[in-house]
Enzyme design. Sequence first.
Site, PDB file in Angstrom:
ATOM      1  N   GLY A   9      41.893 -95.282 -54.833  1.00 15.10           N
ATOM      2  CA  GLY A   9      42.061 -94.330 -55.924  1.00 15.10           C
ATOM      3  C   GLY A   9      43.526 -93.998 -56.088  1.00 15.10           C
ATOM      4  N   ARG A  12      46.013 -88.015 -55.628  1.00 14.68           N
ATOM      5  CA  ARG A  12      45.248 -86.801 -55.948  1.00 14.68           C
ATOM      6  C   ARG A  12      43.973 -87.087 -56.734  1.00 14.68           C
ATOM      7  NH1 ARG A  12      46.940 -83.783 -52.108  1.00 14.68           N
ATOM      8  NH2 ARG A  12      48.890 -82.701 -52.414  1.00 14.68           N
ATOM      9  N   GLY A  14      40.991 -87.606 -55.326  1.00 14.42           N
ATOM     10  CA  GLY A  14      39.811 -87.147 -54.600  1.00 14.42           C
ATOM     11  C   GLY A  14      39.301 -88.176 -53.609  1.00 14.42           C
ATOM     12  N   HIS A  50      46.368 -80.962 -44.773  1.00 18.11           N
ATOM     13  CA  HIS A  50      45.229 -81.865 -44.532  1.00 18.11           C
ATOM     14  C   HIS A  50      44.540 -81.515 -43.212  1.00 18.11           C
ATOM     15  CE1 HIS A  50      45.227 -85.161 -47.593  1.00 18.11           C
ATOM     16  NE2 HIS A  50      46.395 -84.604 -47.874  1.00 18.11           N
TER      17      HIS A  50
END
Length: 178
Positions: A9, A12, A14, A50
Site C-alpha cells: 500500500g 499512510r 492503513g 507505532h
Amino acid sequence: MTRHCLVLGGARSGKTAFAERLALHSGARPAYLATASVLDGEMQDRVSSHQAARGARFTTVEEPKDLSRALVRIGANHDVILVDCLTLWITNLLMDNDDVSTAVGELCATLLEFRQAKVILVSNEVGLGIVPDNAMARTFRDLAGATHQRLGEICEDVYFVAAGLPLTMKGESPASLT
C-alpha cells in the site's frame, strides 16, 4: 499449512494497521520484526508512536538488515511474524551498499522453507507515481518493484491496502478483518 502474506500500500494507506489485525487474528504469539533505523528525531517519534499503538500485544524485535536470520530465530517462539517494512529494509541495505538482489534472494529462499510461523510482510508500493528525477530514487523504486514481484510469487496471500481497505490480489479474502 502456514500461509505467508504480502501487504502492499501507499504511505499512510492503513497497510500496517491491516497487517497487525491480520497477525493478531492469525496467531496467539505474534512478533513484530521492525526494520526501521532511527536516524533523526522525527523517525524516533514515528517509531515511538507505532510502539505505543501496538502496546504489549506483540513482542518487538528490531533488525534493520538480516531478515532471514531474524525470522528463523524468532520463529522458534512465535506463531506469526509481522515484518514492517520491506521498503525501509531495502533502504538500509542500499545505504550500506549491500547487494539488495542477493538479500531478497535469501529472504525468498528462507520463506519457501520457513513454516515455523506465518510471516506477514508489509511494504510501500512506490511504483504508482511519477518517475523519480534522480538515479538513486529510480534504483530504489526498481528494487522495491522487483522485490514485490518476487515475494508476490511465493506468498500465498497478497493484499493491496488503500484508504484502510484491503483488496485481495491473491489468496484468501480477509473480509472479517476490515
